[in-house]
Design an enzyme around this catalytic site. Structure first.
Site, mmCIF file in Angstrom:
data_model
loop_
_atom_site.group_PDB
_atom_site.id
_atom_site.type_symbol
_atom_site.label_atom_id
_atom_site.label_comp_id
_atom_site.label_asym_id
_atom_site.label_seq_id
_atom_site.Cartn_x
_atom_site.Cartn_y
_atom_site.Cartn_z
ATOM 1 N N GLU A 1 -2.356 14.493 -2.073
ATOM 2 C CA GLU A 1 -1.614 13.897 -0.958
ATOM 3 C C GLU A 1 -2.026 12.439 -0.754
ATOM 4 O O GLU A 1 -1.200 11.559 -0.508
ATOM 5 C CB GLU A 1 -1.868 14.709 0.311
ATOM 6 N N GLU B 1 -9.871 8.349 -4.403
ATOM 7 C CA GLU B 1 -9.415 9.199 -3.298
ATOM 8 C C GLU B 1 -10.105 10.549 -3.280
ATOM 9 O O GLU B 1 -10.261 11.142 -2.214
ATOM 10 C CB GLU B 1 -7.899 9.377 -3.375
#
Length: 1080
Positions: free
Chosen positions: A164, A239
Site C-alpha cells: 500500500e 517502505e
C-alpha cells in the site's frame, strides 16, 4: 495555536451501525502528516489527551476540525468512523445508457435510485476483466473515487501494508520517486490517502474541483496497476524494511517506514489487545495474522514475495471501483476503460476470497503480556476482555441494524447499563476494546476493562456475564430505547461525516459488504430496516427484540475468547535485546566483503532517497494553474447582533432543518489553582445528576430531545495580543423544532447539575488518567508539542495544564485527593461554575437557515435571562509558562516522538501569508525526504501557529532522536539553498490554498465563524493573507530561513522516547536533555 479540550463530555450520536474500529485500517500517511487526521480545513491537528488543537490559521481557513460535538464514539474508549447517508439533490440526468456503456466495454448489472442519499447508483461490470464499478451520481460537489482490492495475507510480514505504501512511490506514467507527495504539495484534494484493512486495501481520493479530481484519479489508477515498486528493490527497502549499516565497524540496524510504524503500534497496550483479539477469534483464516505486519516478522519478507503479491491481487478482476458526486458518469467509464482494457481476466477474484472462521465448540482463554513502565502498582494494571465471533457468515442488514442498536443501548452513553455497571464496579478504570465490529466478514462483539487488579480479573468476567444475563432477562428502560432511536434518526438526518467526504463514508459502508461479493446497494438503504425495527419494538416491545439477540449471539455462543493482558516492565527491553541479538548474528555471519557491500548499499539507498527528481519527471504529474484558483476567500454569511444585551452571531446556512449552537463563556475569572479541574468540571456537567434527575435520566433526556450536547474549554493565543483567548464552550444541536428543548437542557446542564457524586467523579479521574496514558504511548508527538507550546506561550501553558503531561501528573495526585478531601473538590467545582457562568461577556453562535434562526431567538432570550448577571470572581491575569529547557519524557516504547519549536515573532518575524506556503513545502519536501524516507520515521512535519508565532517541528514513530533534531536544525540551510522553478512554486501555492479552502459542512462553517470572531480574524485580513499566499516568491523562502534559524538557535527540544535512546543521546551530547519519567 487554538486548542479545544473534549473532556470526555460529549453526549451525542455516532453512526447508523455504531461500528467500533478497534483495529483501524493502517493508512499511508502518519497522524503527523495525514489527511486522515486533518480537520475540515485540511490542516493537521495535534491531539493530546483531552486536547484537540483546531484552528491555527483562521486568517486563512474556512474550516476547523469539529470538536466535542463531533461524536466521541460509543464509550469514549475506542475510535469509530461515522458512516452516514448523504442528503444531496437528485442525480444528474446525463447517465450512460446500455449502448454507451457497451461501447466502453461495460455492461450494466443493476441500477437503483437510493432515496436515503438521493442518488442514482448504477453497478457496472467490465466485460473483459470482470471488474465491478459502482457509479453514484448526485449534486454533491465533493467528488470521490476509490479503488479497493481484496488482499488477504497468509502471514504477518505486512505485505499488504508495505505494498500500500509502495505503489504510491512512482508508476509507469509518473516515474518520479513519489507522485503521491507531488499531489500533497499541489492539489486541492479534500481527501488523499490509502488504507490497509485486515483483508483489503483501499485507495480513495476526493476533490471539489473536477480537473483536480481526475488528475488524482489518473495518478491513483496508474499507481495501483503499473507501479515502479515491483521492479525497484529500493522502494521495498525504504517502505518495508532493510538492513542499515553506515560503516562496517558499526552495528547493523533495521530501517523502513512500515517497520517503524508497526513498532509504534506494538508499543501500545490497547493496540496489542486489539490484534490479539482478532487473531484469537479467527485463528484459522486470514484474520489470524496481522496485515499491517508484526515487527518480528516484517524482516522475513522477501522482495520476490512482495512482487508476487502485487501480481496476484492488484488486478482489475480483483478490484471494486467507486465513483461518487456531480461529475459526468460517462466520463467515469471512459477514464476507466483506458486502464481496464489493457488487462485480460484473472483468477484473482477467486483466489482472494476470504474463508469464514469455523465457530468454536467451547470458549477459550488467552493470557498475553504487554510492555509496561516500572512505576506504580503493576498488579493493578491488568486488562481483561471478553470477545465473541457472532456468526459463521455475514449478517443481513436487519439483524446488523438491531445488533448495532443493541450495542448502543448497552455501551453507547455514560448511562448505558453495561458500561455504567462496569465502570461503577470499582474493578477497573476504563473500558477498552469494546463494542460491535461489523466491517469484516464475520461480526464481532467485545467488552473489556483496563486498570484491573490481578485478583479482580475473574470478578470482571463474572460481572460482564451476569450483567448480560440480567439485560436479557429484564430488558431495557423505555426511555433508553427512545433515546437510542432518536440518536439514530438524528444521525441519519444530519448526515454529518465531519471532515471526511460523504461519498467516502458511503463507499466504506458499501464496500463492507461488496468486498465479500454481496449486494453493494444494500448497506446504503437503511429506511426499510429501520422502519421495520421500530415497528417490531412498537408491536412486541424492546425486550422481545433485544433479549433474543443477547441470548443467541452472546450468552449461548461458545465462540468466545477471554483475553487477559498482563503488564510486563521487561517486555520492551527484552524485545529490543532480542532484535539486537538477531542483528548481531546477521553481522557475525557476514564476511568483510559482505559488510563493505552492505555499507555501500546503505549509502546507495540514501543517495537515491536524497536526490531530487529531475524537473522533467516532476512535470509529468498533472496539476492545476493559478488561474484555476479563486482570488477571494470563501465567506460565511454571518450577522452579528444581540438578544437581551448579549452578543449573538447568526450564520445563515442550509442545515437540513438542524440547529447548531454554541454558547461561549469567558474563563478569565477562574483562579489559577482551579485550572486543571476544568476538564473534569466539564465532564461532570454532563455526567452527574440534578436535584430532580439522576445522571441516567439526564443523559436519556438529552438523547431523546437533541442530537447531543458537549462542554469543553478552548484556549488560543491571539495575534497581536499578549493575553490569551480562554473560553468555556457549551455546544449543542437539535432539530429546529426541538430548539426550546435544546436551550432548556443547556440551562439544566449549566445551572442545575450538582457536584455531589464522589464515586462518579473518582471514575472520571481514573478514566481520564487511562486515556492520557494511552495517548502518551500512542500520540507522543502531541505530548511533545504541548510541552513546547507551554514553554513558549501562555495559551500553550494553559492547554498543557488541562491536557498534557502536567495534566496526567495532576490526575495521579487527584486520585488520592478525591478520597481525602471530596468536600474541598466539590466546593472547587462549584466555584468554577460561579466564576464563569454569566451573561457578561457571553456570546451565542447559531447556525441554521434564516427563518429557523429567527424562530429560535425567543428560546435564546429565555435561556439568557436565566443566566447570572455577573461572574462571582475577579478577572485573573494569565502569564505562566513552563521553564525553557530541552526535555526528554521517558515511556516504554520502541519508537520515538521528537519535537523542536521556537517563537519566530520573538526574533522579529512579521506575519506574511507566504509563511503558510513555506511551512507546507518544508513538510512535504525536506522533512518528508529526510525524516520519513531516509530516516525511516512514520511521519515528520512542521507547523506554524500564526496566532502565537510558534514554529514547531515534530516526528512520529521515529527510530532516531538526535539525528532528527539535526535535520530540523538544517532547515534554514535547506531554504537558503532552494532553487525552485515556477511549476514547483505554483504547486506549493495551490496546495496551501487547498488547505485554506478545504470543504466544510454547515456546522463546521458556523463554528469557524465563531472562532474567527473570538480571535479577531476579519475577512479583510483573510483577503490580505490570501493575496500574500498567491504572490509567494522564491525570495520569500530565502528570507524565511532567518526566522527558521531562530528556532535552531534559540528553540526548545522535547522528545517522548525510550530510556535507552534518551541515555544514548545524553551520552553523545552531554546532558542535552533534562529527563522526566512519565508514570505509566
Amino acid at each position: 495555536m487554538l486548542r479545544s479540550l473534549t473532556c470526555s463530555s460529549t453526549i451525542t450520536s455516532t453512526s447508523l451501525f455504531f461500528r467500533s474500529f478497534r483495529q483501524l485500517p493502517r493508512s499511508y500517511l502518519s497522524p503527523s502528516s495525514s489527511t486522515t487526521v486533518v480537520g475540515a480545513s485540511g490542516r493537521n491537528i495535534r491531539r493530546l489527551s483531552t486536547l484537540e488543537a483546531a484552528g491555527r490559521r483562521l486568517f486563512l481557513r474556512r474550516g476547523l476540525k469539529l470538536l466535542s460535538a463531533a461524536s466521541r464514539g460509543l464509550n469514549g474508549q475506542f475510535s469509530r468512523l461515522s458512516i452516514r447517508a448523504v442528503a444531496t439533490q437528485s442525480a444528474p440526468s446525463s447517465y450512460p445508457g446500455q449502448d454507451e456503456a457497451e461501447k466502453l466495454g461495460f455492461e450494466k448489472v443493476s441500477e437503483e435510485f437510493i432515496s436515503e442519499c438521493k442518488s442514482k447508483a448504477v453497478l457496472f461490470k467490465h466485460k473483459k476483466t470482470g471488474c465491478e464499478v459502482m457509479s453514484v451520481s448526485n449534486d454533491d460537489e465533493n467528488k470521490v473515487f476509490g479503488i479497493v482490492f481484496r488482499t488477504p495475507p497468509k502471514d504477518s510480514t505486512g505485505i499488504p501494508h508495505i505494498l500500500e505504501h509502495s505503489v504510491l512511490c512512482g508508476s509507469r506514467k509518473y516515474p518520479m520517486k513519489e507522485p503521491f507527495v507531488e499531489l500533497l504539495k499541489g492539489s486541492l484534494h479534500t481527501f488523499l490517502n490509502a488504507f490497509t484493512y485486515p483483508d483489503r486495501t483501499c485507495y480513495p481520493v476526493a476533490s471539489t474541483n473536477k480537473k483536480d479530481f481526475y488528475n488524482l484519479v489518473d495518478v491513483y489508477l496508474d499507481a495501483v496497476f503499473f507501479p515502479k515498486c515491483v521492479d525497484d528493490v529500493h522502494t521495498f527497502q525504504q517502505e518495508g524494511w532493510h538492513y542499515e549499516l553506515n560503516d562496517p565497524s558499526e552495528d547493523i540496524s533495521y530501517k523502513g517506514v512500515v517497520f517503524n510504524e508497526m513498532k509504534g503500534v506494538y508499543s501500545q497496550p490497547d493496540n496489542i489487545l486489539g490484534r490479539v483479539t482478532q487473531q484469537a477469534l479467527c485463528p484459522e483464516n486470514t484474520y489470524g495474522v496481522d496485515s499491517g505486519g508484526d515487527p518480528k516478522d516484517i524482516p522475513k519478507l522477501t522482495f520476490e514475495k512482495f512482487k508476487e503479491f502485487h501480481r496476484q491481487y492488484y488486478h482489475p478482476s480483483n478490484a471494486r471501483i467507486w465513483f461518487y458526486g456531480d461529475d459526468d458518469p460517462v466520463h467515469r467509464l471512459r477514464v476507466l476503460s483506458e486502464y481496464l482494457d489493457m488487462f485480460d481476466a484473472s483468477p484473482a477474484r477467486d483466489s482472494s476470497k476470504v474463508e469464514p472462521q469455523k465457530l468454536f465448540s467451547r470458549p477459550r482463554r488467552i493470557v498475553e503480556k504487554y510492555p509496561a513502565g516500572e512505576d506504580g502498582d503493576l498488579k493493578k494494571k491488568h486488562m481483561v476482555c471478553l470477545n465473541w465471533l457472532l456468526s459463521d457468515k455475514p449478517l443481513d442488514l436487519q439483524t446488523q441494524l438491531a445488533l448495532g442498536f443493541l450495542d448502543h443501548l448497552m455501551l453507547g452513553t455514560p448511562a448505558s447499563p453495561l458500561r455504567k455497571i462496569l465502570l461503577e464496579s470499582g474493578l477497573g478504570e476504563a473500558l477498552v476494546n469494546s463494542g460491535m465490529e461489523d466491517e469484516l466478514l464475520q461480526p464481532q462483539f467485545s467488552i473489556g476493562l483496563k486498570g484491573v487488579s490481578d485478583d479482580n480479573v475473574q470478578k470482571v468476567e463474572e460481572l460482564v456475564m451476569n450483567t448480560l444475563r440480567k439485560l436479557a432477562d429484564e430488558g431495557f428502560d423505555t426511555d433508553a430505547v427512545e433515546a437510542s432511536m432518536n440518536t439514530i434518526e438524528f444521525s441519519l438526518r444530519e448526515n454529518n461525516t465531519g471532515s471526511s467526504p460523504r461519498g467516502l463514508s458511503l463507499m466504506l459502508q458499501s464496500i463492507a459488504k461488496w468486498i465479500y461479493d454481496m449486494d453493494p446497494f444494500e448497506p446504503l438503504k437503511y429506511e426499510e430496516p429501520l422502519k421495520s425495527l421500530k415497528a417490531r419494538i412498537a408491536e412486541k416491545g424492546s425486550k422481545s427484540v433485544f433479549s433474543p439477540l443477547i441470548e443467541e449471539y452472546i450468552l449461548n455462543n461458545p465462540h468466545c475468547v477471554t483475553i487477559e493482558m498482563q503488564p510486563d516492565p521487561e517486555k520492551a527491553s527484552l524485545e529490543e535485546a532480542e532484535e539486537k541479538s538477531i542483528l548481531e548474528k546477521v553481522k557475525a555471519s557476514m564476511t568483510e566483503e559482505d559488510l563493505t557491500e552492505l555499507a555501500r548499499a546503505t549509502e546507495e539507498l540514501r543517495l537515491k532517497q536524497e536526490t531530487p527528481d529531475p524537473p522533467d519527471a516532476l512535470k509529468c504529474v498533472p496539476s492545476l494553474n493559478l488561474s484555476d484558483i479563486p482570488k477571494e476567500p470563501i465567506y460565511v454569511p454571518t450577522e452579528v447582533g444581540d438578544i437581551n444585551g448579549v452578543k449573538v452571531l447568526r450564520n445563515d446556512l442550509f442545515t437540513n432543518n438542524i440547529l447548531y449552537t454554541e454558547v461561549v463563556f469567558d474563563m478569565g475569572s477562574v483562579k489559577h489553582e482551579l485550572l486543571q479541574l476544568i476538564p473534569l468540571f466539564c465532564q461532570s456537567l454532563l455526567e452527574m445528576g440534578t436535584q430532580d434527575l439522576t445522571f441516567v435520566q439526564l443523559n436519556q433526556l438529552i438523547g431523546r430531545k437533541t442530537g447531543g450536547i458537549s462542554v469543553y474549554p478552548l484556549t488560543s493565543s491571539v495575534y497581536g495580543r499578549d493575553d490569551p483567548c480562554s473560553k468555556i464552550i457549551v455546544r449543542g444541536k437539535s432539530m429546529v423544532g426541538r430548539a426550546e428543548d435544546l436551550f432548556n437542557l443547556m440551562n439544566c446542564v449549566l445551572q442545575e447539575v450538582r457536584f455531589t457524586d464522589q464515586q462518579r467523579f473518582k471514575q472520571f479521574v481514573s478514566q481520564s488518567r487511562a486515556r492520557m496514558e494511552n495517548r502518551l504511548r500512542g500520540s507522543g508527538q502531541g505530548i511533545a508539542a504541548a510541552r513546547m507550546d507551554a514553554m513558549l506561550n501562555v495559551a500553550g501553558w494553559m492547554s498543557e495544564q488541562m491536557g498534557g503531561l502536567s495534566y496526567l501528573e495532576f490526575l495521579h495526585t487527584l486520585e488520592q485527593k478525591v478520597d481525602q478531601d471530596w468536600e474541598g473538590i466539590s466546593s472547587s467545582l462549584e466555584e468554577i461554575r460561579r466564576s464563569f457562568l454569566s451573561r457578561n461577556g457571553c456570546i451565542v453562535n447559531m447556525t441554521a437557515d434564516g427563518k429557523s434562526l429567527t424562530n429560535t431567538e425567543k428560546y435564546v432570550g429565555k435561556f439568557l435571562d436565566l443566566l447570572p448577571e455577573n461572574p462571582s470572581g475577579e478577572l485573573v491575569t494569565w502569564d505562566a509558562r513552563l521553564p525553557l529547557r530541552n526535555e526528554a519524557i521517558v515511556i516504554p516504547t520502541q519508537v520515538n516522538y521528537v519535537g523542536k519549536a521556537g517563537n519566530i515573532y520573538s526574533s522579529g518575524y512579521k506575519l506574511d501569508g507566504s509563511s503558510y506556503v513555506i511551512s507546507k513545502h518544508i513538510s512535504n519536501t525536506w522533512l518528508w525526504d529526510r525524516v520519513r524516507v531516509s530516516g525511516g520515521a512514520y511521519g515528520g512535519s512542521c507547523d506554524f501557529d500564526s496566532h502565537s508565532g510558534v514554529f514547531s517541528f515534530l516526528s512520529y514513530r521515529d527510530p532516531n532522536l538526535l539525528k532528527t533534531l539535526d535535520i530540523y536544525d538544517g532547515t534554514g540551510d535547506f531554504l537558503r539553498g532552494l532553487d525552485v522553478d515556477e511549476d514547483t512554486l505554483t504547486k506549493a501555492i495551490i496546495g496551501t490554498i487547498g488547505d485554506v479552502d478545504s470543504y466544510q459542512l454547515p456546522d463546521a462553517k458556523g463554528y469557524t465563524s465563531l472562532l474567527r470572531h473570538l480571535l479577531n480574524v476579519t475577512d479583510e485580513e483573510r483577503q490580505i493573507r490570501r493575496e500574500e499566499i498567491l504572490s509567494t516568491s522564491l525570495k520569500d523562502f530565502k528570507e524565511f530561513a532567518e526566522a527558521i534559524d531562530s528556532v535552531s538557535d534559540k528553540g526548545v527540544a522535547v522528545a517522548v522516547a525510550s530510556q535507552e535512546d534518551i541515555d544514548a543521546a545524553n551520552r553523545e551530547r552531554s546532558n542535552f536533555f533534562e529527563v522526566k519519567k512519565a508514570a505509566l
